[in-house]
Write a protein that holds these residues in place. Structure first.
Motif, PDB file in Angstrom:
ATOM      1  N   UNK A 179       0.813  -1.204   0.094  1.00  0.00           N
ATOM      2  CA  UNK A 179       0.074  -0.044  -0.032  1.00  0.00           C
ATOM      3  C   UNK A 179       0.785   1.190  -0.099  1.00  0.00           C
ATOM      4  N   UNK A 180       2.100   1.185   0.448  1.00  0.00           N
ATOM      5  CA  UNK A 180       2.971   2.499   0.447  1.00  0.00           C
ATOM      6  C   UNK A 180       4.439   1.816  -0.319  1.00  0.00           C
ATOM      7  N   UNK A 181       4.366   1.388  -1.451  1.00  0.00           N
ATOM      8  CA  UNK A 181       5.633   0.647  -2.184  1.00  0.00           C
ATOM      9  C   UNK A 181       6.932   1.302  -2.280  1.00  0.00           C
ATOM     10  N   UNK A 182       7.986   0.633  -2.288  1.00  0.00           N
ATOM     11  CA  UNK A 182       9.231   1.494  -2.569  1.00  0.00           C
ATOM     12  C   UNK A 182       9.240   2.721  -3.568  1.00  0.00           C
ATOM     13  N   UNK A 183       8.407   2.553  -4.641  1.00  0.00           N
ATOM     14  CA  UNK A 183       8.469   3.372  -5.733  1.00  0.00           C
ATOM     15  C   UNK A 183       7.834   4.793  -5.171  1.00  0.00           C
ATOM     16  N   UNK A 184       6.664   4.544  -4.425  1.00  0.00           N
ATOM     17  CA  UNK A 184       5.975   5.675  -3.783  1.00  0.00           C
ATOM     18  C   UNK A 184       6.769   6.313  -3.010  1.00  0.00           C
ATOM     19  N   UNK A 185       7.581   5.710  -2.116  1.00  0.00           N
ATOM     20  CA  UNK A 185       8.387   6.582  -1.136  1.00  0.00           C
ATOM     21  C   UNK A 185       9.601   7.168  -1.697  1.00  0.00           C
ATOM     22  N   UNK A 186      10.363   6.523  -2.699  1.00  0.00           N
ATOM     23  CA  UNK A 186      11.271   7.305  -3.481  1.00  0.00           C
ATOM     24  C   UNK A 186      10.714   8.485  -4.258  1.00  0.00           C
ATOM     25  N   UNK A 187       9.553   8.428  -4.830  1.00  0.00           N
ATOM     26  CA  UNK A 187       8.689   9.504  -5.608  1.00  0.00           C
ATOM     27  C   UNK A 187       8.700  10.774  -4.737  1.00  0.00           C
ATOM     28  N   UNK A 188       8.329  10.732  -3.416  1.00  0.00           N
ATOM     29  CA  UNK A 188       7.734  11.573  -2.395  1.00  0.00           C
ATOM     30  C   UNK A 188       9.374  12.094  -2.133  1.00  0.00           C
ATOM     31  N   UNK A 189      10.261  11.555  -1.830  1.00  0.00           N
ATOM     32  CA  UNK A 189      11.756  11.778  -1.441  1.00  0.00           C
ATOM     33  C   UNK A 189      12.422  12.536  -2.432  1.00  0.00           C
ATOM     34  N   UNK A 190      12.076  12.129  -3.865  1.00  0.00           N
ATOM     35  CA  UNK A 190      12.681  13.098  -4.877  1.00  0.00           C
ATOM     36  C   UNK A 190      11.793  14.241  -4.986  1.00  0.00           C
ATOM     37  N   UNK A 191      10.495  14.312  -4.925  1.00  0.00           N
ATOM     38  CA  UNK A 191       9.752  15.394  -4.901  1.00  0.00           C
ATOM     39  C   UNK A 191      10.120  16.593  -4.087  1.00  0.00           C
ATOM     40  N   UNK A 192      10.336  16.105  -2.679  1.00  0.00           N
ATOM     41  CA  UNK A 192      10.574  17.017  -1.624  1.00  0.00           C
ATOM     42  C   UNK A 192      12.277  17.103  -1.424  1.00  0.00           C
ATOM     43  N   UNK A 193      13.115  16.568  -2.245  1.00  0.00           N
ATOM     44  CA  UNK A 193      14.420  16.783  -2.422  1.00  0.00           C
ATOM     45  C   UNK A 193      15.158  16.351  -1.109  1.00  0.00           C
ATOM     46  N   UNK A 194      14.679  15.302  -0.673  1.00  0.00           N
ATOM     47  CA  UNK A 194      15.222  14.895   0.550  1.00  0.00           C
ATOM     48  C   UNK A 194      15.793  13.307   0.418  1.00  0.00           C
ATOM     49  N   UNK A 219      18.939  11.081   0.127  1.00  0.00           N
ATOM     50  CA  UNK A 219      20.375  11.167   0.670  1.00  0.00           C
ATOM     51  C   UNK A 219      21.289  11.354  -0.614  1.00  0.00           C
ATOM     52  N   UNK A 220      22.198  12.184  -0.428  1.00  0.00           N
ATOM     53  CA  UNK A 220      23.385  12.460  -1.537  1.00  0.00           C
ATOM     54  C   UNK A 220      24.229  11.186  -1.760  1.00  0.00           C
TER      55      UNK A 220
END
Length: 446
Positions: free
Chosen positions: A23-38, A40-41
Motif C-alpha cells: 500500500x506504500x511501495x518503495x517506488x511511492x516513497x522514492x517519488x516523494x523523497x525526490x519531490x521533496x528533495x530529501x 540522501x546524497x
C-alpha cells in the motif's frame, strides 16, 4: 522448515512495513523523497527511504521507542547484515529527513479510497463525509510549549495539545484530508481552508452545530458540495416556503437552505428520552431528499468519532506523541495519519472482495495486530506480478468480521477512570442498552 523472504537490497533492507508495504511501495516513497528533495546524497547506514518506513512502523508500535521499533523492522532479517544504529543516530536521521516527505506521502494516500463499497459510503449518489476535530497530547518540552498550549484548566501537570481537524468518508472511515496545529486556534478557524481543499461536487458533509457559521457554510457551498449541519434552535431562520414533509425553505446569509426540525425519542429498558434536532441542508427538494431520510442520514456523523477512537485509542493507546520539537510533531502526525490510512485501505480492499459486506464490519484491531505481526516477520514485503488485494491482513479481517451493526445506546461517559480513586458525586450509569428510535418531523409553527 525453511522460510524465504524478499526484501530490498543492502542498506535498504530494513525499509519495509511487512504486508502493508504494497500500500506504500518503495517506488511511492522514492517519488516523494525526490519531490521533496530529501533523497540522501550518498547511501548511508540509514537511507532516507528506510527512515520513512521507520516513522510509519513507529505508528504501529506507539508504546515503543524508535530503537525498539528498529529491532522489530530487522527481526525477520536474520542472516542479513543490517545496521545497528544508536538512539542518537535514529534521532539525527529523523531530523535530517524532516516532515515534508511524510506530508507528501499523506497527500498521495488521503482520500475516500474505493467507493464501490456498500453501507453508507454513498447516499443517493452523494459521497457521505463528516468533519469534526479532536486533540492530541504532545511532550511537555520547552520547544513544544513555544508552539502548543496546555488546556486552560489550571492543571500544571497537563500536557500541551495540538488540534486535529479532519474530513472523513463515513462509509469507509478513511481520511479525505486533515489539518492540525496549536489547540489555541479553534475548529471553526481551521475548517474553511480544510473544507475548500477536501470537498467537491458529488459530496455531502455532515457537521455538528459548532460548525454552523457563515464562513464554514460559504466554504462548503463554494466547492459545489452539499451540507447537512445541525444548528442552534435559537437561530432565527425565517420561513420562506413550507414544504409537504414538514420542512421549510429559508435563507442563511444569501444561501438558500432547507430547515428540518425533528423530535427524536430513544427508548430502552431503562426508560425513554426525547430531544429535538434542527438541521439545515442545501438539498432543497423534499421529493428526492425527504426530511425523515435526512434526519436518519445525520446519524452517520458519528462515524468520525470512530475514526478518532481508532487513532487515539487503538493506535496510540492513549500515549503522548513522541517528538520533542514542533517540527518533529508535524512529521509524526503525518506519519500517524498515513499509517491509519493504509490500514483502512487494506481493510476496505478486503471487504470489497465480498459484495454486500459493509466496511464497518471490518475490525480495525485485527488489521492493526496482523500488520504488526507481518512487520516483525518481514513477510509479504515485495509482491509477485499478480497483486493480492486481500493479502494475509485482509484474510484475517474477513475471517473475523464483526456482526452487523446493532442499534444500541451508550452514555457519553468515561468507562475507565484515569484515577484509581472513586469519583465524587452521583454514580454514573455506564451500561450499554439496546434501543429503539422514533423520529417525528415537526411542522414549524407560523
Amino acid at each position: 522448515m525453511t522460510r524465504t523472504i524478499t526484501v530490498a537490497e543492502g542498506a535498504f533492507a530494513p525499509g519495509h512495513l511487512g504486508g502493508l508495504t504494497q500500500h506504500v511501495p518503495f517506488e511511492m516513497v522514492d517519488a516523494v523523497l525526490a519531490e521533496t528533495r530529501t533523497t540522501q546524497a550518498r547511501v548511508r547506514a540509514l537511507p532516507a527511504r528506510v527512515v520513512v518506513y521507520l516513522l510509519l512502523a513507529g505508528c504501529l508500535f506507539t508504546d515503543h521507542g524508535y530503537g525498539q521499533v528498529w529491532h522489530r523492522l530487522v527481526a525477520g532479517l536474520r542472516g542479513l547484515t543490517v545496521a545497528a544504529p544508536t538512539a542518537a543516530a535514529l534521532t539525527h536521521a529523523r531530523r535530517r529527513l524532516g516532515p515534508a516527505p511524510l506530508k507528501a506521502l499523506f497527500d498521495l494516500l488521503r482520500g475516500p479510497g474505493p467507493t464501490s463499497a456498500t453501507g453508507w459510503v454513498r447516499w443517493r449518489g452523494l459521497l457521505v463525509t463528516a468533519i469534526d476535530g479532536t486533540t492530541l497530547s504532545v511532550p511537555d518540552t520547552t520547544a513544544n510549549l513555544d508552539e502548543f498550549t496546555k488546556r486552560a484548566s489550571g492543571n500544571s501537570g497537563s500536557y500541551p495539545h495540538l488540534r486535529l481537524l479532519a474530513v472523513v468518508c463515513c462509509g469507509t472511515r478513511t481520511v479525505i484530508d486533515a489539518v492540525f496545529g496549536p489547540s489555541s486556534v479553534g475548529e471553526t478557524s481551521y475548517a474553511p481552508t480544510l473544507l475548500r481543499r477536501a470537498l467537491r461536487a458529488g459530496m455531502i458533509v455532515l457537521a455538528d452545530r459548532g460548525m454552523a457559521t457563515n464562513d464554514i457554510i460559504t466554504a462548503i457551498t463554494s466547492t459545489g458540495a452539499e451540507l447537512l449541519i445541525r444548528c442552534k434552535t435559537n437561530r432565527k431562520l425565517p420561513v420562506l416556503q413550507r414544504l409537504h414533509d414538514g420542512s421549510y425553505l429559508s435563507m442563511w446569509h444569501g444561501t438558500t437552505v432547507r430547515v428540518i426540525t425533528a423530535e427524536i425519542t430513544i427508548a430502552t429498558t431503562h426508560g425513554k428520552r426525547t430531544g429535538s434536532y434542527r438541521l439545515i441542508t442545501t438539498l432543497l427538494d423534499p421529493h428526492t431528499h425527504p426530511a425523515f431520510d435526512l434526519v436518519t442520514l445525520y446519524h452517520q456523523r458519528w462515524e468520525i468519532e470512530t475514526t478518532y477512537l481508532a487513532i487515539k485509542h487503538t493506535i496510540l493507546g492513549g500515549h503522548v506523541l513522541r517528538a520533542r520539537t514542533p517540527n518533529g510533531i508535524t512529521q509524526e502526525v503525518y506519519a500517524l495519519l498515513t499509517t491509519y490510512q493504509i490500514l483502512r485501505h487494506a481493510m476496505t480492499d478486503a471487504t470489497d472482495t465480498q459484495p454486500g459486506t459493509d466496511p464497518d464490519r471490518a475490525s480495525f484491531t485485527i488489521a492493526l495486530n496482523a500488520a504488526r505481526d507481518q512487520l516483525i516477520q518481514a513477510t509479504n514485503i515485495i509482491t509477485g506480478t499478480v497483486i493480492d488485494l486481500v493479502g494475509h491482513i485482509g484474510q484475517l479481517v474477513l475471517a473475523n468480521l464483526l456482526p452487523p451493526r446493532r442499534l444500541r445506546l451508550s452514555p457519553r461517559a468515561v468507562k475507565r477512570a484515569t484515577s484509581k480513586y472513586p469519583p465524587h458525586g452521583p454514580k454514573i450509569n455506564r451500561t450499554t442498552y439496546k434501543a429503539t428510535i422514533n423520529i417525528n418531523i415537526l411542522d414549524t409553527p407560523p
